[in-house]
Design a protein around this motif. Structure first.
Motif, PDB file in Angstrom:
ATOM      1  N   ILE A  18       0.838  -1.206   0.000  1.00  0.00           N
ATOM      2  CA  ILE A  18       0.000   0.000   0.000  1.00  0.00           C
ATOM      3  C   ILE A  18       0.876   1.262   0.000  1.00  0.00           C
ATOM      4  N   MET A  19       1.948   1.228   0.768  1.00  0.00           N
ATOM      5  CA  MET A  19       2.727   2.457   0.997  1.00  0.00           C
ATOM      6  C   MET A  19       3.766   2.756  -0.096  1.00  0.00           C
ATOM      7  N   THR A  20       4.125   1.738  -0.902  1.00  0.00           N
ATOM      8  CA  THR A  20       5.148   1.956  -1.941  1.00  0.00           C
ATOM      9  C   THR A  20       4.662   1.344  -3.260  1.00  0.00           C
ATOM     10  N   ARG A  21       5.392   1.626  -4.349  1.00  0.00           N
ATOM     11  CA  ARG A  21       5.121   0.906  -5.606  1.00  0.00           C
ATOM     12  C   ARG A  21       5.982  -0.340  -5.545  1.00  0.00           C
ATOM     13  N   MET A  22       5.350  -1.459  -5.234  1.00  0.00           N
ATOM     14  CA  MET A  22       6.108  -2.656  -4.885  1.00  0.00           C
ATOM     15  C   MET A  22       5.870  -3.774  -5.900  1.00  0.00           C
ATOM     16  N   GLY A  23       6.908  -4.519  -6.229  1.00  0.00           N
ATOM     17  CA  GLY A  23       6.719  -5.728  -7.028  1.00  0.00           C
ATOM     18  C   GLY A  23       7.486  -5.734  -8.339  1.00  0.00           C
ATOM     19  N   ASP A  24       6.871  -6.398  -9.355  1.00  0.00           N
ATOM     20  CA  ASP A  24       7.574  -6.709 -10.603  1.00  0.00           C
ATOM     21  C   ASP A  24       8.178  -5.498 -11.311  1.00  0.00           C
ATOM     22  N   ALA A  25       7.415  -4.368 -11.322  1.00  0.00           N
ATOM     23  CA  ALA A  25       7.905  -3.206 -12.078  1.00  0.00           C
ATOM     24  C   ALA A  25       9.209  -2.687 -11.464  1.00  0.00           C
ATOM     25  N   ALA A  26       9.277  -2.697 -10.142  1.00  0.00           N
ATOM     26  CA  ALA A  26      10.507  -2.239  -9.476  1.00  0.00           C
ATOM     27  C   ALA A  26      11.631  -3.250  -9.718  1.00  0.00           C
ATOM     28  N   LEU A  27      11.305  -4.555  -9.632  1.00  0.00           N
ATOM     29  CA  LEU A  27      12.329  -5.587  -9.852  1.00  0.00           C
ATOM     30  C   LEU A  27      12.893  -5.498 -11.260  1.00  0.00           C
ATOM     31  N   ASP A  28      12.004  -5.218 -12.200  1.00  0.00           N
ATOM     32  CA  ASP A  28      12.419  -5.103 -13.584  1.00  0.00           C
ATOM     33  C   ASP A  28      13.537  -4.057 -13.740  1.00  0.00           C
ATOM     34  N   LEU A  29      13.336  -2.914 -13.089  1.00  0.00           N
ATOM     35  CA  LEU A  29      14.343  -1.846 -13.169  1.00  0.00           C
ATOM     36  C   LEU A  29      15.658  -2.297 -12.532  1.00  0.00           C
ATOM     37  N   ILE A  30      15.547  -3.005 -11.409  1.00  0.00           N
ATOM     38  CA  ILE A  30      16.767  -3.467 -10.715  1.00  0.00           C
ATOM     39  C   ILE A  30      17.463  -4.550 -11.547  1.00  0.00           C
ATOM     40  N   ASN A  31      16.655  -5.423 -12.151  1.00  0.00           N
ATOM     41  CA  ASN A  31      17.245  -6.444 -13.025  1.00  0.00           C
ATOM     42  C   ASN A  31      18.004  -5.802 -14.179  1.00  0.00           C
ATOM     43  N   LYS A  32      17.512  -4.621 -14.607  1.00  0.00           N
ATOM     44  CA  LYS A  32      18.194  -3.942 -15.729  1.00  0.00           C
ATOM     45  C   LYS A  32      19.399  -3.140 -15.248  1.00  0.00           C
ATOM     46  N   GLY A  33      19.656  -3.192 -13.936  1.00  0.00           N
ATOM     47  CA  GLY A  33      20.896  -2.575 -13.445  1.00  0.00           C
ATOM     48  C   GLY A  33      20.707  -1.296 -12.654  1.00  0.00           C
ATOM     49  N   ALA A  34      19.441  -0.900 -12.405  1.00  0.00           N
ATOM     50  CA  ALA A  34      19.245   0.332 -11.633  1.00  0.00           C
ATOM     51  C   ALA A  34      19.765   0.149 -10.207  1.00  0.00           C
ATOM     52  N   GLU A  35      20.218   1.250  -9.615  1.00  0.00           N
ATOM     53  CA  GLU A  35      20.714   1.189  -8.222  1.00  0.00           C
ATOM     54  C   GLU A  35      19.559   0.992  -7.261  1.00  0.00           C
ATOM     55  N   TYR A  36      19.846   0.361  -6.132  1.00  0.00           N
ATOM     56  CA  TYR A  36      18.798   0.165  -5.127  1.00  0.00           C
ATOM     57  C   TYR A  36      19.441   0.135  -3.747  1.00  0.00           C
ATOM     58  N   VAL A  37      18.636   0.455  -2.748  1.00  0.00           N
ATOM     59  CA  VAL A  37      19.135   0.432  -1.367  1.00  0.00           C
ATOM     60  C   VAL A  37      18.759  -0.908  -0.743  1.00  0.00           C
ATOM     61  N   LYS A  38      19.723  -1.544  -0.106  1.00  0.00           N
ATOM     62  CA  LYS A  38      19.504  -2.880   0.456  1.00  0.00           C
ATOM     63  C   LYS A  38      18.993  -2.752   1.890  1.00  0.00           C
ATOM     64  N   CYS A  39      17.880  -3.435   2.163  1.00  0.00           N
ATOM     65  CA  CYS A  39      17.245  -3.311   3.480  1.00  0.00           C
ATOM     66  C   CYS A  39      16.952  -4.704   4.062  1.00  0.00           C
ATOM     67  N   TYR A  40      17.474  -4.964   5.250  1.00  0.00           N
ATOM     68  CA  TYR A  40      17.128  -6.200   5.964  1.00  0.00           C
ATOM     69  C   TYR A  40      16.097  -5.879   7.029  1.00  0.00           C
ATOM     70  N   HIS A  41      15.096  -6.735   7.135  1.00  0.00           N
ATOM     71  CA  HIS A  41      14.158  -6.595   8.274  1.00  0.00           C
ATOM     72  C   HIS A  41      13.766  -7.971   8.784  1.00  0.00           C
ATOM     73  N   SER A  42      13.856  -8.133  10.091  1.00  0.00           N
ATOM     74  CA  SER A  42      13.320  -9.354  10.694  1.00  0.00           C
ATOM     75  C   SER A  42      12.595  -8.994  11.974  1.00  0.00           C
ATOM     76  N   VAL A  43      11.485  -9.675  12.225  1.00  0.00           N
ATOM     77  CA  VAL A  43      10.787  -9.441  13.497  1.00  0.00           C
ATOM     78  C   VAL A  43      11.603 -10.017  14.660  1.00  0.00           C
ATOM     79  N   GLY A  44      12.583 -10.827  14.336  1.00  0.00           N
ATOM     80  CA  GLY A  44      13.505 -11.309  15.381  1.00  0.00           C
ATOM     81  C   GLY A  44      12.886 -12.341  16.288  1.00  0.00           C
ATOM     82  N   ALA A  45      12.114 -13.258  15.712  1.00  0.00           N
ATOM     83  CA  ALA A  45      11.449 -14.280  16.534  1.00  0.00           C
ATOM     84  C   ALA A  45      11.428 -15.608  15.782  1.00  0.00           C
ATOM     85  N   PRO A  46      12.598 -16.287  15.716  1.00  0.00           N
ATOM     86  CA  PRO A  46      12.639 -17.567  14.984  1.00  0.00           C
ATOM     87  C   PRO A  46      11.722 -18.599  15.621  1.00  0.00           C
TER      88      PRO A  46
END
Ligand code: OXD
Ligand code: MN
Length: 623
Positions: free
Chosen positions: A154-182
């Motif tokens: 809801i909050m971002t433009r998320m999914g295939d269209a963004a991946l497509d740009l990254i697959n073509k070599g666009a820069e992206y910021v790497k983000c890790y998130h975990s709820v921390g509860a294995p």
């Protein structure tokens, strides 16, 4: 780990290797690369409902809507656990928590070890800003939370269209998130997994070329939806400094006059000062119209074609505070969250709808509060709830004060047609403001850009008795409303604001104003009606932009003459308006001294142009 074939969708080898490296370390049961589709969202939501974590709301009353209750300890941004990590501590500045990047990575990499055991790793490619706009930025969030996936959709433009740009070599910021509860084998999951406070970390790595976000332990809002505060403000502000643009905690609105002339206004107010309300305001002045481009974040660039500053809203939805959003304060926000919305920590009614305090509708006879307990309409006040079935007893906060709705921006009835313009909208005026019961007038215009930067740097909100009782009346400085969000030393940030003024010709720069809707009289009553009546101030702002406003020059800036604000049909008397537009010289001397004091922690890093402005205002007040 069942490594799903959808990893094949990632054809950017660097991205694929990065996902694999993290997966090998976090050891999820499976990996899903999110495509951003409605089907994917529906399936995730259905699975959360099936396991008892989410509640599907009444399809007739709230189509496509869900209620989620967080863990009681995980209800807001955790500023005390939020870090800016860069090599040089001074670059983070005195207003940010800092840790050496290598040290922080060591701590957090250890926390991430096996953290996704028993869970799914979702890969979320996303764009902040319209897909493909030269002003947009891309990110990839790796998370083990379905709540995060659905909110990010809801909050971002998320999914295939963004991946497509990254697959073509666009820069992206790497983000890790975990709820921390294995989850150990056979262990049942809880509704809202998260880690204890001392294990939560919200970290931004800001050294040039090293930009990354590592978040651990929280599943809530700005801690976990990494596109929002972490990327679009903290990382983006650091990138913006480097690249010559601005990332600001600002709404963007379009204002149209009865003569059909449109203006674009951005406004930075600290939390709880009505940004979302102003962005969607219904003007009480006949013939005026407000439309919304954004309610929280603006990315601002100097535009080569128009020679003006242009703003885009990098977000795709609203993550709005629910309590207080009502038919009176913001009917457009209520309409925006009528469907396809995720509600977090509000009250569930018996007919499968939701309720919160100050919604403008009476409390339901019975409901389930945000903690999952029964609650009842108070006999004493119809818009409050209590824990006793007979309606007696103390009022409770049945919806958490920071309960939220996550709603698609396009559902806002007054969304402006330009809101997704890839070139952004030309900014005519910038407003700063805060909750200031005394001293600060209704509106005041800066004499020039440097004065406007001074105004923003002096912004703050007065703490009220309802918040922290030992600080009543004290101003908490929140420069440009960016205190929790500036990704580097705030003194350098002021310098960057000044530098942005050099990028645009003086006559093309937005005019800067300081507004205060929250002045109180001696009895503690608000002196200005606010909400739709703020259009009266916006009208004067437009007149000032046109050079047609009736103005007086004062020691603190350019203000409306006593009769310059249109009061036709307004409950405010001309006498009250006069008071709202009077410069309280003694109060202002204290105000300026307070600003000076708030700069002390920055030492000599405060730009000379700001120190000079402060001296100029002080001198004018002393004359
Ligand atoms: C927000 C905030 O959630 O500013 O927008 O805290
Ligand atoms: Mn905000």
């Amino acid at each position: 780990m069942s490594c799903c074939c959808c990893l094949d969708k990632i054809t950017n080898p660097e991205l694929k290797a990065w996902v694999k490296e993290f997966a090998d370390h976090a050891t999820p049961d499976k990996i899903v690369v999110c495509n951003g589709s409605q089907e994917e969202y529906d399936a995730l939501a259905a699975a959360e409902v099936a396991r008892g974590a989410w509640i599907k709301l009444n399809e007739e009353k709230r189509p496509g809507c869900y209620l989620v209750r967080s863990h009681e300890s995980d209800v807001a941004r955790v500023e005390g656990r939020t870090y800016i990590c860069c090599k040089n501590k001074d670059d983070a500045g005195p207003t940010n928590n800092w840790m050496d990047p290598t040290e922080m990575k060591k701590i957090m990499w250890e926390l991430y070890k096996g953290c996704m055991k028993g869970r799914t790793l979702y890969v979320i490619p996303y764009s902040m800003g319209p897909i493909g706009s030269p002003l947009s930025k891309l990110g990839v969030e790796l998370t083990d939370s379905a709540y995060v996936v659905c909110n990010m959709r809801i909050m971002t433009r998320m999914g295939d269209a963004a991946l497509d740009l990254i697959n073509k070599g666009a820069e992206y910021v790497k983000c890790y998130h975990s709820v921390g509860a294995p989850l150990e084998p056979g262990q049942e999951d809880v509704a809202w997994p998260c880690a204890p406070m001392e294990k939560k970390y919200i970290t931004q790595f800001t050294d040039p070329g090293e930009e990354a976000i590592w978040s651990f332990g929280s599943g809530y809002g700005g801690n976990a939806l990494l596109g929002k505060k972490c990327f679009a403000l903290r990382i983006a502000s650091a990138l913006a400094k480097k690249e010559g643009w601005m990332a600001e905690h600002m709404l963007i609105l379009k204002l149209t006059s009865p003569e059909n002339k449109s203006y674009f206004v951005t406004a930075a107010f600290p939390s709880a000062c009505g940004k979302t309300n102003l962005a969607m305001m219904l003007p009480t002045l006949p013939g005026w119209k407000v439309e919304t481009c954004g309610d929280d974040i603006a990315w601002i660039h100097a535009d080569k074609n128009t020679g003006k500053l242009h703003a885009i809203n990098p977000e795709n939805g609203f993550f709005g505070v629910a309590p207080g959003t009502s038919k009176v304060s913001n009917p457009n926000a209520l309409e925006a969250c009528r469907a396809n919305t995720i509600f977090t920590n509000v009250v569930l009614t018996d007919d499968g709808d939701i309720w919160w305090e100050d919604m403008g509708v009476p409390a339901p006879a019975h409901g389930i509060d945000w903690k999952g307990n029964d609650c009842y309409a108070s006999k004493e006040k119809p818009n409050k709830m209590v824990a006793n079935a007979d309606g007696t007893g103390e009022f409770i906060k049945a919806a958490h004060p920071n309960s939220r709705f996550t709603a698609p921006a396009e559902q806002c009835p007054v969304i402006a047609k330009e809101w997704e313009d890839p070139a952004g909208v030309p900014v005519d005026a910038i407003l700063f403001g805060g909750r200031r019961p005394s001293t600060i007038p209704l509106v005041n215009m800066a004499t020039d850009w440097a004065h406007g930067v001074y105004m923003g740097s002096a912004a703050g909100s007065e703490v009220t008795a309802a918040v922290i009782s030992d600080q009543i009346g004290q101003v908490r400085r929140d420069p440009m409303a960016m205190l929790p969000f500036c990704g580097y030393n705030m003194a350098d940030y002021f310098g960057h604001w000044l530098a942005m003024g050099e990028k645009v010709a003086a006559d093309k720069l937005p005019k800067v104003f300081f507004v205060n809707w929250f002045r109180k009289d001696a009895d503690g009553n608000f002196m200005w009606p606010g909400f739709g009546d703020n259009s009266r101030v916006l009208k004067w702002v437009c007149e000032a932009i046109e050079g047609k406003a009736s103005t007086k020059v004062t020691p603190i800036g350019i203000m409306p003459t006593d009769d310059a604000i249109d009061l036709a049909g307004c409950e405010t008397t001309p006498e009250t308006l006069k008071e709202l537009l009077t410069v309280d010289v003694e109060g202002w001397k204290k105000e300026v001294a307070g600003v000076k004091e708030s700069w002390e922690k920055f030492g000599d890093r405060i730009p000379a142009a700001l120190t000079a402005k402060l001296a100029e205002i002080t001198e004018a007040l002393n004359k």
